[in-house]
Every structure is written in C-alpha cells, then in structure tokens.
Motif scaffolding. Structure first.
Motif, PDB file in Angstrom:
ATOM      1  N   PHE A  35       0.743  -1.148  -0.127  1.00 47.88           N
ATOM      2  CA  PHE A  35       0.086   0.120   0.157  1.00 47.88           C
ATOM      3  C   PHE A  35       0.874   1.083  -0.026  1.00 47.88           C
ATOM      4  O   PHE A  35       0.521   2.144  -0.665  1.00 47.88           O
ATOM      5  CB  PHE A  35      -0.950  -0.068   1.105  1.00 47.88           C
ATOM      6  N   GLU A  36       1.702   1.291   0.741  1.00 45.47           N
ATOM      7  CA  GLU A  36       2.800   2.578   1.102  1.00 45.47           C
ATOM      8  C   GLU A  36       3.612   2.644  -0.214  1.00 45.47           C
ATOM      9  O   GLU A  36       4.371   3.641  -0.146  1.00 45.47           O
ATOM     10  CB  GLU A  36       3.303   2.647   2.383  1.00 45.47           C
ATOM     11  N   ARG A  37       3.798   1.615  -0.889  1.00 40.37           N
ATOM     12  CA  ARG A  37       4.897   1.851  -2.050  1.00 40.37           C
ATOM     13  C   ARG A  37       4.512   2.721  -3.204  1.00 40.37           C
ATOM     14  O   ARG A  37       3.252   2.857  -3.436  1.00 40.37           O
ATOM     15  CB  ARG A  37       5.240   0.422  -2.558  1.00 40.37           C
ATOM     16  N   ASP A  38       5.372   3.196  -3.960  1.00 38.39           N
ATOM     17  CA  ASP A  38       5.090   3.960  -5.114  1.00 38.39           C
ATOM     18  C   ASP A  38       4.189   3.167  -6.199  1.00 38.39           C
ATOM     19  O   ASP A  38       4.569   1.995  -6.392  1.00 38.39           O
ATOM     20  CB  ASP A  38       6.343   4.511  -5.794  1.00 38.39           C
ATOM     21  N   GLY A  39       2.795   3.665  -6.444  1.00 42.36           N
ATOM     22  CA  GLY A  39       1.916   2.862  -7.341  1.00 42.36           C
ATOM     23  C   GLY A  39       1.236   1.656  -6.562  1.00 42.36           C
ATOM     24  O   GLY A  39       0.676   0.909  -7.340  1.00 42.36           O
ATOM     25  N   GLY A  40       1.665   1.350  -5.241  1.00 42.01           N
ATOM     26  CA  GLY A  40       0.968   0.015  -4.541  1.00 42.01           C
ATOM     27  C   GLY A  40      -0.377   0.172  -4.584  1.00 42.01           C
ATOM     28  O   GLY A  40      -0.911  -0.840  -4.824  1.00 42.01           O
ATOM     29  N   LYS A  41      -0.987   1.341  -4.195  1.00 41.46           N
ATOM     30  CA  LYS A  41      -2.447   1.244  -4.309  1.00 41.46           C
ATOM     31  C   LYS A  41      -2.971   0.964  -5.300  1.00 41.46           C
ATOM     32  O   LYS A  41      -4.018   0.464  -5.560  1.00 41.46           O
ATOM     33  CB  LYS A  41      -2.687   2.904  -3.633  1.00 41.46           C
ATOM     34  N   GLN A  42      -2.407   1.687  -6.515  1.00 42.75           N
ATOM     35  CA  GLN A  42      -3.002   1.423  -8.085  1.00 42.75           C
ATOM     36  C   GLN A  42      -3.048  -0.039  -8.115  1.00 42.75           C
ATOM     37  O   GLN A  42      -3.782  -0.706  -8.768  1.00 42.75           O
ATOM     38  CB  GLN A  42      -2.330   2.343  -8.806  1.00 42.75           C
ATOM     39  N   GLU A  43      -1.894  -0.643  -7.747  1.00 45.41           N
ATOM     40  CA  GLU A  43      -1.766  -2.019  -8.118  1.00 45.41           C
ATOM     41  C   GLU A  43      -2.565  -2.736  -7.453  1.00 45.41           C
ATOM     42  O   GLU A  43      -3.150  -3.942  -8.184  1.00 45.41           O
ATOM     43  CB  GLU A  43      -0.243  -2.421  -7.695  1.00 45.41           C
ATOM     44  N   LEU A  44      -2.757  -2.652  -6.153  1.00 43.20           N
ATOM     45  CA  LEU A  44      -3.982  -3.380  -5.329  1.00 43.20           C
ATOM     46  C   LEU A  44      -5.278  -3.129  -5.983  1.00 43.20           C
ATOM     47  O   LEU A  44      -6.198  -4.046  -5.973  1.00 43.20           O
ATOM     48  CB  LEU A  44      -3.972  -2.829  -3.837  1.00 43.20           C
ATOM     49  N   ALA A  45      -5.379  -1.854  -6.566  1.00 36.41           N
ATOM     50  CA  ALA A  45      -6.836  -1.726  -7.060  1.00 36.41           C
ATOM     51  C   ALA A  45      -6.948  -2.657  -8.292  1.00 36.41           C
ATOM     52  O   ALA A  45      -8.320  -3.254  -8.579  1.00 36.41           O
ATOM     53  CB  ALA A  45      -7.042  -0.197  -7.360  1.00 36.41           C
ATOM     54  N   VAL A  46      -5.942  -2.602  -9.009  1.00 32.98           N
ATOM     55  CA  VAL A  46      -6.267  -3.538 -10.147  1.00 32.98           C
ATOM     56  C   VAL A  46      -6.322  -5.113  -9.827  1.00 32.98           C
ATOM     57  O   VAL A  46      -7.236  -5.752 -10.435  1.00 32.98           O
ATOM     58  CB  VAL A  46      -4.820  -3.651 -10.978  1.00 32.98           C
ATOM     59  N   VAL A 164      -9.763   2.964   0.943  1.00 35.45           N
ATOM     60  CA  VAL A 164      -8.821   3.740  -0.340  1.00 35.45           C
ATOM     61  C   VAL A 164      -8.767   2.998  -1.530  1.00 35.45           C
ATOM     62  O   VAL A 164      -8.932   3.571  -2.631  1.00 35.45           O
ATOM     63  CB  VAL A 164      -7.700   4.168   0.244  1.00 35.45           C
ATOM     64  N   ILE A 165      -8.434   1.784  -1.449  1.00 38.17           N
ATOM     65  CA  ILE A 165      -8.522   0.958  -2.809  1.00 38.17           C
ATOM     66  C   ILE A 165      -9.674   0.842  -3.421  1.00 38.17           C
ATOM     67  O   ILE A 165      -9.764   0.755  -4.748  1.00 38.17           O
ATOM     68  CB  ILE A 165      -7.853  -0.400  -2.335  1.00 38.17           C
ATOM     69  N   PHE A 166     -10.918   0.603  -2.729  1.00 37.75           N
ATOM     70  CA  PHE A 166     -12.177   0.720  -3.317  1.00 37.75           C
ATOM     71  C   PHE A 166     -12.199   2.073  -4.038  1.00 37.75           C
ATOM     72  O   PHE A 166     -12.776   1.996  -5.132  1.00 37.75           O
ATOM     73  CB  PHE A 166     -13.073   0.334  -2.392  1.00 37.75           C
ATOM     74  N   ALA A 167     -12.076   3.014  -3.737  1.00 38.61           N
ATOM     75  CA  ALA A 167     -12.342   4.429  -4.324  1.00 38.61           C
ATOM     76  C   ALA A 167     -11.296   4.410  -5.548  1.00 38.61           C
ATOM     77  O   ALA A 167     -11.940   4.930  -6.449  1.00 38.61           O
ATOM     78  CB  ALA A 167     -11.959   5.525  -3.314  1.00 38.61           C
ATOM     79  N   ILE A 168     -10.156   4.101  -5.284  1.00 38.40           N
ATOM     80  CA  ILE A 168      -9.305   4.151  -6.536  1.00 38.40           C
ATOM     81  C   ILE A 168     -10.084   3.223  -7.557  1.00 38.40           C
ATOM     82  O   ILE A 168      -9.795   3.660  -9.016  1.00 38.40           O
ATOM     83  CB  ILE A 168      -7.795   3.622  -6.242  1.00 38.40           C
ATOM     84  N   THR A 169     -10.469   1.840  -7.228  1.00 37.79           N
ATOM     85  CA  THR A 169     -11.134   1.014  -8.267  1.00 37.79           C
ATOM     86  C   THR A 169     -12.230   1.765  -8.849  1.00 37.79           C
ATOM     87  O   THR A 169     -12.562   1.776 -10.196  1.00 37.79           O
ATOM     88  CB  THR A 169     -11.440  -0.052  -7.683  1.00 37.79           C
ATOM     89  N   LEU A 170     -12.872   2.701  -8.055  1.00 37.48           N
ATOM     90  CA  LEU A 170     -13.944   3.289  -8.886  1.00 37.48           C
ATOM     91  C   LEU A 170     -13.588   4.471  -9.584  1.00 37.48           C
ATOM     92  O   LEU A 170     -14.670   5.297 -10.080  1.00 37.48           O
ATOM     93  CB  LEU A 170     -15.068   3.716  -7.511  1.00 37.48           C
ATOM     94  N   GLU A 171     -12.431   4.748  -9.365  1.00 38.86           N
ATOM     95  CA  GLU A 171     -11.860   6.128 -10.020  1.00 38.86           C
ATOM     96  C   GLU A 171     -12.663   7.447  -9.381  1.00 38.86           C
ATOM     97  O   GLU A 171     -12.821   8.408 -10.185  1.00 38.86           O
ATOM     98  CB  GLU A 171     -12.094   5.901 -11.612  1.00 38.86           C
ATOM     99  N   LEU A 172     -12.765   7.334  -8.301  1.00 34.50           N
ATOM    100  CA  LEU A 172     -13.312   8.432  -7.462  1.00 34.50           C
ATOM    101  C   LEU A 172     -12.286   9.745  -7.444  1.00 34.50           C
ATOM    102  O   LEU A 172     -11.293   9.413  -6.949  1.00 34.50           O
ATOM    103  CB  LEU A 172     -14.068   8.079  -6.218  1.00 34.50           C
ATOM    104  N   PRO A 173     -12.866  10.921  -7.791  1.00 34.78           N
ATOM    105  CA  PRO A 173     -11.908  11.981  -7.651  1.00 34.78           C
ATOM    106  C   PRO A 173     -11.186  12.021  -6.213  1.00 34.78           C
ATOM    107  O   PRO A 173     -10.114  12.511  -6.051  1.00 34.78           O
ATOM    108  CB  PRO A 173     -12.681  13.362  -7.620  1.00 34.78           C
ATOM    109  N   ASP A 174     -11.881  11.699  -5.139  1.00 31.05           N
ATOM    110  CA  ASP A 174     -11.224  11.706  -3.723  1.00 31.05           C
ATOM    111  C   ASP A 174     -11.048  10.309  -3.518  1.00 31.05           C
ATOM    112  O   ASP A 174     -11.931   9.691  -3.309  1.00 31.05           O
ATOM    113  CB  ASP A 174     -12.196  12.196  -2.858  1.00 31.05           C
ATOM    114  N   GLU A 175      -9.707  10.055  -3.206  1.00 32.32           N
ATOM    115  CA  GLU A 175      -9.648   8.175  -2.820  1.00 32.32           C
ATOM    116  C   GLU A 175      -9.794   8.215  -1.554  1.00 32.32           C
ATOM    117  O   GLU A 175      -9.872   7.107  -1.063  1.00 32.32           O
ATOM    118  CB  GLU A 175      -8.080   8.205  -2.999  1.00 32.32           C
TER     119      GLU A 175
END
Length: 371
Positions: A35-46, A164-175
C-alpha cells in the motif's frame, strides 16, 4: 458454583485443518504491505478488480497484525463464550430492538420445525463515547485495553487501506471518499465479534441437509474473518455452485456487504455465503471465530455514488435504493431492521430453497436467501 470469569490461556491452539479434498474457491489475495509503495495502491486496485468480477470474497495479507494479536483474541473469544448461560444472560443483546451488541444466545430462532440455530455471538462495539457505559463480563473488562487496541489497529491498518483501494477502483476523484464515511469516531455499527458454532449430531445435520446458516449477504460494508481452520464457510460462485473458503495462514478472509452493494448499484457485489456442517474429520469440533464487522456511518443514505466514472460508464448511477415509502434507506436503519427481521423475530423467515418466494422484506426491499 460458576466462577465469575474464565481463564485466558495462551498460546491459543487452533484446531488442525481438514485433510479432506474439498472444492475450494479460487480467491485473490491483496497484500497490503504494497500500500505505501509507489504505485502500490493502484496495483492493489487492479488486483481487487478480480474479486469484483468473481464473488466479492478475497484474502488480505500484510495486514500488520501479529499472530499473537489474533491468537489473544481467539483466547478471549473462548473464555467469553465459555461463561455459563446465566452469566452471559446478563449481557444479552436486545435483538428485538435491532441492537446486536452483547450476547446472542444459540437457539434464538427456528431453522426448520424442531431444529434451532446452533451459533452464539458476543459483539463488542467500537470504542467510542456512546458505548462507554455498556456493561461487559469481567473477562472482557480485564482485557479492555488489549481489545481496544486490536479494534483500532483493524480500522487503521486494514479497513482504511481497503476503503482507499475501493475508491481508486471506482476512479473517484477523492480516494478517501469511503474513508470519510467510515470514520471510527462517528456512530456506526462496527464491532468485534466472538462467534461459536456448536457441533451438531448426525440426525440434526440430516434434517438440515448439512446447512447450518442459509446463503445470505452481510449487512454492512465489509466483513473480516480471522483465520478459521474449521472448514464450514462456503461462497456462491458465478456458476451457481457452492465453493469452500479455505483458511490461509496469516491471512484474513474478507467479503463485501450490503452497503457497498447499494452505493455502487451492485458493482461491488454483496457476496452470498453460507455455513455448512464441517467435514467428517472436524465434525466433533465447536467452530470458534473472531470476526470484525465494518459498517458505514449510520446517517449515510444508501444511494448510488454519482461521481464515479466507472459507475457512470456502466450506467449504474441513477437507480436509488428506496424504502416502501420512496425514501432513501439510511445505513443504520438498514442494519437495525435486518437484525430485527433476521434475529429478533425468533423465526427463520426464509425457506432457503433458492425460489423467488424465499425472501424476507426489509424496508420494502427484498432480501433473498439460498440453500
């Protein structure tokens, strides 16, 4: 004469896993250490996307809780639920009023004529001011700070990151869209649950067809199940077949629930799952569990999110969840009414035969059950 408390014995010894070859569900694993790594949250969302496409169940590792943390809670669960019925009755939950905090005794409702449910629960609500004066057994009070620390760790180290991962998955403006609606300090039904399914005899299992708790969805946002080695949990797969959920070492089993389903018009699926009789080599064991139930804030309207590009593309932003009076359902009221209907009524209102008539009505909305 019964003692006033039970001994909390550590280290807690989990039951051995089944040796039977079961049809296990193929679930993804989210490693929150990314989660805290660069791009980690986005990877988890995928990676989370697959859970959405499958059954709404997934494993979580890298959660920051030690095995000792979890085993301590299992030892506490064993102690609390080993108290005498007379002692636990002092803390009985007001199920008839929609309050599930405290003790839910086994046998509060009929599953079929002559056979009652076989599970008991002790729920400890989150540690906020409104619950500060609630009474608890001595064994809980003796370990109050340990339980409180565990509850808050779950929220900060696991729940917040998943939201936070769920919000990124939904592409919400506010994670932090979901985080801002699941604040620990605000009123909601979050609670830590100690739960035990009591073993059944062959005759009862035969009458029930081996199904101890019918297929259902959970009431809130998320359910987190700590490692439970007694196989009994099954999830309804996309092909309509029941698959066993396998316990993973040092992993939590998570499932999505009603609130996220309503907020996304079914995009985040409220997964259907049930509890069945364990395999023969575990049939003699009472199934003890430690669970954390995540609830969105009580005042939240359970209507679809409008500013998710994902939901917009799929046409899932307009159909609101309204009660029989045409009013948006509040999250707190949804949970309260489901408890009254499901646990407080004293009867199992749905037959569990997969038919369209196998439903109960909550706030004018159909809840379906599955055998």
């Amino acid at each position: 004469m019964a003692t006033t408390t039970e001994t909390v014995t550590l280290p807690y010894e989990q039951a051995p896993e089944t040796a039977e070859d079961l049809d296990w569900a193929d679930l993804i694993t989210l490693d929150l250490s990314k989660f805290e790594r660069d791009g980690g949250k986005q990877e988890l969302a995928v990676e989370f996307q697959r859970a959405i496409e499958e059954v709404g169940f997934f494993y979580v590792t890298g959660h920051g809780l030690s095995r000792e943390d979890i085993d301590t809670q299992y030892a506490l669960a064993k102690s609390v639920l080993s108290l005498s019925p007379e002692q636990k009755q002092l803390y009985r939950a007001a199920l008839e009023a929609g309050d599930y905090n405290g003790w839910k005794p086994p046998g509060t409702r009929d599953l079929i004529p002559g056979v009652k449910d076989n599970f008991e629960i002790y729920n400890i609500p989150k540690f906020i001011a409104e619950h500060a004066t609630r009474p608890h057994p001595e064994v809980v009070r003796e370990h109050w700070s340990t339980i409180e620390a565990f509850s808050k760790k779950i929220h900060e180290r696991i729940v917040r990151k998943l939201l936070v991962i769920f919000a990124i998955t939904l592409e919400l403006p506010d994670e932090e869209w979901f985080v801002k609606r699941h604040r620990y300090e605000e009123p909601s039904g979050d609670h830590l649950r100690y739960m035990k399914y009591l073993r059944r005899n062959e005759e009862e299992n035969r009458k029930l067809g081996g199904v101890w708790l019918k297929g259902h969805s959970d009431m809130g946002s998320l359910t987190l199940l700590f490692r439970q080695p007694v196989a009994a949990l099954q999830v309804l797969a996309k092909d309509g077949k029941w698959k066993w959920v396998r316990p993973q070492t040092d992993a939590l089993t998570c499932n999505l629930a009603d609130a996220l389903h309503f907020l996304t018009n079914g995009y985040l699926k409220s997964s259907i799952h049930r509890v069945v009789a364990p395999p023969q080599d575990q049939a003699h064991i009472d199934r003890l569990g430690v669970i954390y139930m995540v609830r969105i804030e009580d005042s939240t309207d359970l209507v679809p999110i409008t500013d998710s590009p994902v939901l917009q593309r799929l046409g899932l932003t307009s159909e609101e969840v309204l009660d029989a009076d045409g009013i948006p359902v509040k999250a707190g009221e949804w949970v309260k009414q489901r408890i009254i209907k499901n646990l407080g009524s004293g009867t199992g209102s749905a037959k569990g035969d997969n038919s369209e008539s196998d439903v109960e009505i909550v706030k004018g909305i159909k809840i379906k059950y599955y055998e």
